[in-house]
Design a protein around this motif. Sequence first.
Motif, PDB file in Angstrom:
ATOM      1  N   ASN A   1       4.756  -0.472  -4.464  1.00 60.14           N
ATOM      2  CA  ASN A   1       3.561  -0.917  -4.799  1.00 60.14           C
ATOM      3  C   ASN A   1       2.388   0.064  -4.465  1.00 60.14           C
TER       4      ASN A   1
ATOM      5  N   TYR B   1      -0.050   0.320  -0.807  1.00 56.15           N
ATOM      6  CA  TYR B   1      -0.677  -0.946  -0.561  1.00 56.15           C
ATOM      7  C   TYR B   1      -1.683  -0.890   0.745  1.00 56.15           C
TER       8      TYR B   1
ATOM      9  N   THR C   1      -2.858  -2.592   2.796  1.00 64.06           N
ATOM     10  CA  THR C   1      -2.734  -3.396   4.199  1.00 64.06           C
ATOM     11  C   THR C   1      -1.993  -2.613   5.285  1.00 64.06           C
TER      12      THR C   1
ATOM     13  N   LYS D   1       2.144 -10.409   3.551  1.00 66.58           N
ATOM     14  CA  LYS D   1       1.126  -9.571   3.907  1.00 66.58           C
ATOM     15  C   LYS D   1       0.520  -9.977   5.427  1.00 66.58           C
TER      16      LYS D   1
ATOM     17  N   TYR E   1      -5.330   2.678  -3.661  1.00 61.01           N
ATOM     18  CA  TYR E   1      -3.988   2.747  -3.308  1.00 61.01           C
ATOM     19  C   TYR E   1      -3.919   4.240  -2.530  1.00 61.01           C
TER      20      TYR E   1
ATOM     21  N   ASN F   1       8.075   1.546   1.417  1.00 62.83           N
ATOM     22  CA  ASN F   1       7.859   0.574   0.570  1.00 62.83           C
ATOM     23  C   ASN F   1       8.824   0.988  -0.471  1.00 62.83           C
TER      24      ASN F   1
END
Length: 370
Positions: free
Chosen positions: A157, A120, A122, A95, A339, A153
């Motif tokens: 996720n 995700y 971030t 992360k 998300y 990704n």
Amino acid sequence: MSVRDLADYPWDAVVPFRERAAQHPGGLVDLSVGSPVDPTPEIIRRALADATDAHAYPQTLGTPRLREAIVEWYARRRGVTDLRVDNVLPTIGSKELVALLPTLLGLGPDDIVVHPRVAYPTYEVGARVVGATPVPADDPAEWPQGTKLIWINSPGNPDGRTWTVEELAAAVRRARELGAVLASDECYAELGWDGPWAEQPVPSILDPRVTGGTREGLLSVYSLSKQSNLAGYRAAFVAGCARVIAELLTARKHLGLMPPAPVQHAMAVALGDDEHVAAQKELYRTRRTALRPALEIAGFRIDGSEAGLYLWATEGRDAWESMGRLAERGILAGPGPFYGADSAQHVRLALTAPTERVQEAARRLSAGPL
């Protein structure tokens, strides 16, 4: 934009649903967060204990043993056989790297960072911290001019989307047309379940079938949190383009971003042992096998989820309504709106609760539609 301008931490909005679910006579089953609950394997804990005489500053670039272990792991587990130690770099969990990559690459307000539409959060946070423009887009043809960093990704996720070799190769070609760094977050790569991933490894962005003979501009990000239950160790790494890795290393040296020496030693041991990874995957398989059909009995459709640590489920209704209906049965999920805008009718259910609790959730769900 400054850090002060970031939105409140979104998980605070889940608290009322947690409180409602906790009132169930059988207790709360928390499937909301993908934080490992199973023990860290003894071989890794012993390695950490053996390395506690860590009187000197650790190496930002990683110990020779760790860098060699990362190279060997990519060859053995990911089919990437041509890496050298100057292609790899340990990080303090993944992360941290995801959030800081735009900063470390020197991006700013005139730049664009592309990330998945269902993602995700971030990736977007890292872009906003430097004032860059985050653009959600999955199709390489939609990645705009001016893009400097692209996140994919695979497995995804929260949705478990997994890119094929052909899709990854098309992404590489488009990123190079744009002159962008292409970073692939591959933290769930050991957890393939359905379709081709039941029989073959999930491909990496560094796979020779993908790269076109050069790693230029490509990064693969991996974490030991899921495969080895090392979330508390903050143990991860990035691999790929030697030029970009060198730039990241220089910046990280200045910032003091260095994994603790005992963790580096434990990582090297973890990467060399495949037995504990296979055992952990079987635990997740047991939980998944119990939970998926129970969700379908309760009226959910499972989308994607062919790989990864989650089931991405929808009733075809607002996600917050589904959150409440699950809470009535004592089950806490993760809300899809966290998300992205495309996730308003989905919830995410993690496989990281103890097996007994997952089986309890399955029992409650198997009673029929919510």
